[in-house]
Design a protein around this motif. Sequence first.
Motif, PDB file in Angstrom:
ATOM      1  N   PRO A  87       0.827  -1.215   0.000  1.00 47.56           N
ATOM      2  CA  PRO A  87       0.000   0.000   0.000  1.00 47.56           C
ATOM      3  C   PRO A  87       0.860   1.264   0.000  1.00 47.56           C
ATOM      4  CG  PRO A  87      -0.824  -1.588   1.591  1.00 47.56           C
ATOM      5  CD  PRO A  87       0.491  -2.126   1.111  1.00 47.56           C
ATOM      6  N   VAL A  89       1.293   5.140   0.719  1.00 49.87           N
ATOM      7  CA  VAL A  89       0.741   6.157   1.620  1.00 49.87           C
ATOM      8  C   VAL A  89       1.326   7.511   1.215  1.00 49.87           C
ATOM      9  CG1 VAL A  89       0.481   6.921   4.009  1.00 49.87           C
ATOM     10  CG2 VAL A  89       0.569   4.465   3.483  1.00 49.87           C
ATOM     11  N   THR A  91       2.370  11.445   1.097  1.00 50.95           N
ATOM     12  CA  THR A  91       2.762  12.427   2.102  1.00 50.95           C
ATOM     13  C   THR A  91       2.110  13.751   1.768  1.00 50.95           C
ATOM     14  OG1 THR A  91       4.709  13.185   0.874  1.00 50.95           O
ATOM     15  CG2 THR A  91       5.009  11.285   2.335  1.00 50.95           C
ATOM     16  N   THR A 120      -4.181   6.224  -5.799  1.00 54.05           N
ATOM     17  CA  THR A 120      -4.064   6.594  -4.385  1.00 54.05           C
ATOM     18  C   THR A 120      -3.558   8.019  -4.232  1.00 54.05           C
ATOM     19  OG1 THR A 120      -3.617   4.290  -3.767  1.00 54.05           O
ATOM     20  CG2 THR A 120      -2.982   5.994  -2.179  1.00 54.05           C
ATOM     21  N   GLU A 121      -2.538   8.351  -5.007  1.00 56.88           N
ATOM     22  CA  GLU A 121      -1.988   9.704  -4.965  1.00 56.88           C
ATOM     23  C   GLU A 121      -3.023  10.729  -5.429  1.00 56.88           C
ATOM     24  OE1 GLU A 121       1.010  12.896  -4.928  1.00 56.88           O
ATOM     25  OE2 GLU A 121       0.738  10.995  -3.851  1.00 56.88           O
ATOM     26  N   TYR A 124      -5.741  11.289  -2.797  1.00 56.93           N
ATOM     27  CA  TYR A 124      -5.202  12.060  -1.671  1.00 56.93           C
ATOM     28  C   TYR A 124      -5.101  13.545  -2.034  1.00 56.93           C
ATOM     29  CZ  TYR A 124      -2.048  13.573   2.043  1.00 56.93           C
ATOM     30  OH  TYR A 124      -1.485  14.237   3.109  1.00 56.93           O
TER      31      TYR A 124
END
Length: 202
Positions: A87, A89, A91, A120-121, A124
């Motif tokens: 996964p 994550v 920042t 995912t990026e 976010y």
Amino acid sequence: MKFENVVLGVLALKPFHGYELMKWFDTEGQFIRSNTHHSQIYRELARMVKDGLVEFEVDARDGRPDAKIYRITPVGQQVLLEWVRSPFVPTSRFQDADFNTRFAFAIALDLPAALRIVETELEYRRAQVAASRVRSRGIVGVDPIDGFDVESYARYGEHMHVFGADSVDRWMDWLESMRARLVADLGGEETAAPDTAEEHSA
């Protein structure tokens, strides 16, 4: 991002002499990891050899010191794939080195993993923009030390904010384009993350 992941990714391209690897970190690698000292590279290689992630053969040279040629082992390949597929994550800083490095290796090793990283990026950043664009950026209750120019701080800070906001928007546009390319390359199908059994049998 572990240093070993970067080294494994580079060695997945081809075997490297230690000196060649040093030169790579001085050129291409400087955009992934800043100020990597040569001694760090050799210490990491020695540890990775001990851990079975990397192996080497001696390149005998007439009239010159022998050199070691390092290559990734099957165990190292598995560790690299597990990192690529793990996964991601994000920042708070966009275009972080972990994203850039993981995405660069994922597109060569596992396109579905690359798509998950991009998505995912992107998710976010969308949430980050939605939450931060409406925030109040005013300075309240200041009591600056002597010599601290609050007006310049606010004025130039606003220029930095505008540039940063534009940069994030362009970054999200790029992510959208990469997502579209990856989906197309995968035949228009979005794939779920592999389960643990699949991952360890790769």
